[in-house]
Design a protein around this motif. Structure first.
Motif, PDB file in Angstrom:
ATOM      1  N   SER A 278      34.960  -4.820  33.033  1.00 15.03           N
ATOM      2  CA  SER A 278      34.165  -4.346  31.894  1.00 15.03           C
ATOM      3  C   SER A 278      34.027  -2.825  31.908  1.00 15.03           C
ATOM      4  O   SER A 278      33.707  -2.221  30.883  1.00 15.03           O
ATOM      5  CB  SER A 278      32.785  -4.998  31.904  1.00 15.03           C
TER       6      SER A 278
ATOM      7  N   GLU B  69      37.938  -8.584  39.109  1.00 14.67           N
ATOM      8  CA  GLU B  69      37.772  -9.041  37.726  1.00 14.67           C
ATOM      9  C   GLU B  69      36.369  -8.750  37.195  1.00 14.67           C
ATOM     10  O   GLU B  69      36.194  -8.449  36.023  1.00 14.67           O
ATOM     11  CB  GLU B  69      38.054 -10.542  37.628  1.00 14.67           C
ATOM     12  N   CYS B  70      35.381  -8.810  38.059  1.00 11.30           N
ATOM     13  CA  CYS B  70      34.007  -8.602  37.592  1.00 11.30           C
ATOM     14  C   CYS B  70      33.754  -7.155  37.167  1.00 11.30           C
ATOM     15  O   CYS B  70      32.780  -6.879  36.483  1.00 11.30           O
ATOM     16  CB  CYS B  70      33.014  -9.020  38.677  1.00 11.30           C
TER      17      CYS B  70
END
Length: 65
Positions: free
Chosen positions: A42, A38-39
Protein backbone atom coordinates in the motif's frame (compact mmCIF):
# COMPACT_ATOMS: atom_id res chain seq x y z
CA UNK A 1 19.10 42.52 29.86
CA UNK A 2 20.84 39.09 29.80
CA UNK A 3 17.42 37.40 29.80
CA UNK A 4 16.39 39.33 26.70
CA UNK A 5 19.60 38.36 24.89
CA UNK A 6 19.06 34.69 25.77
CA UNK A 7 15.46 34.89 24.54
CA UNK A 8 16.52 36.45 21.21
CA UNK A 9 19.33 33.93 20.73
CA UNK A 10 17.07 30.94 21.37
CA UNK A 11 14.37 32.39 19.11
CA UNK A 12 16.81 32.59 16.20
CA UNK A 13 18.15 29.12 16.94
CA UNK A 14 14.63 27.67 17.13
CA UNK A 15 13.55 29.12 13.80
CA UNK A 16 16.79 27.93 12.17
CA UNK A 17 16.36 24.38 13.49
CA UNK A 18 12.74 24.34 12.37
CA UNK A 19 13.76 25.18 8.79
CA UNK A 20 16.35 22.38 8.87
CA UNK A 21 13.77 19.79 9.98
CA UNK A 22 10.99 20.53 7.48
CA UNK A 23 10.84 19.43 3.84
CA UNK A 24 9.22 20.96 0.80
CA UNK A 25 5.61 19.87 0.15
CA UNK A 26 6.62 18.67 -3.33
CA UNK A 27 9.52 16.54 -2.04
CA UNK A 28 9.40 12.93 -3.26
CA UNK A 29 10.85 10.29 -0.94
CA UNK A 30 12.81 7.62 -2.82
CA UNK A 31 12.98 4.11 -1.40
CA UNK A 32 14.82 1.10 -2.75
CA UNK A 33 13.58 -2.15 -1.25
CA UNK A 34 14.46 -5.82 -1.43
CA UNK A 35 11.65 -8.36 -0.93
CA UNK A 36 8.91 -5.89 -0.03
CA UNK A 37 6.23 -7.76 1.96
CA UNK A 38 2.70 -7.84 0.57
CA UNK A 39 1.36 -5.99 3.59
CA UNK A 40 3.49 -2.95 2.68
CA UNK A 41 2.43 -2.76 -0.98
CA UNK A 42 0.00 0.00 0.00
CA UNK A 43 3.03 2.31 0.31
CA UNK A 44 3.24 2.33 -3.49
CA UNK A 45 -0.08 4.19 -3.62
CA UNK A 46 1.15 7.17 -1.61
CA UNK A 47 1.82 10.01 -4.03
CA UNK A 48 5.05 11.43 -2.60
CA UNK A 49 6.85 8.09 -2.14
CA UNK A 50 8.68 6.47 -5.04
CA UNK A 51 9.48 2.80 -4.36
CA UNK A 52 11.91 0.85 -6.53
CA UNK A 53 12.19 -2.88 -5.99
CA UNK A 54 15.80 -4.01 -6.20
CA UNK A 55 17.20 -7.48 -6.79
CA UNK A 56 19.09 -8.89 -3.78
CA UNK A 57 22.17 -9.48 -5.95
CA UNK A 58 22.49 -5.79 -6.87
CA UNK A 59 22.12 -4.28 -3.39
CA UNK A 60 25.77 -3.21 -3.19
CA UNK A 61 25.47 -1.39 -6.52
CA UNK A 62 22.41 0.55 -5.35
CA UNK A 63 24.03 1.45 -2.03
CA UNK A 64 26.75 3.32 -3.90
CA UNK A 65 24.36 5.25 -6.18
Amino acid sequence: MPGLLIYILYSFMGSGFEKMQTTDDNYVYEMQVVNLPECLNSLKEIENIEITEVDANSVDFHKES
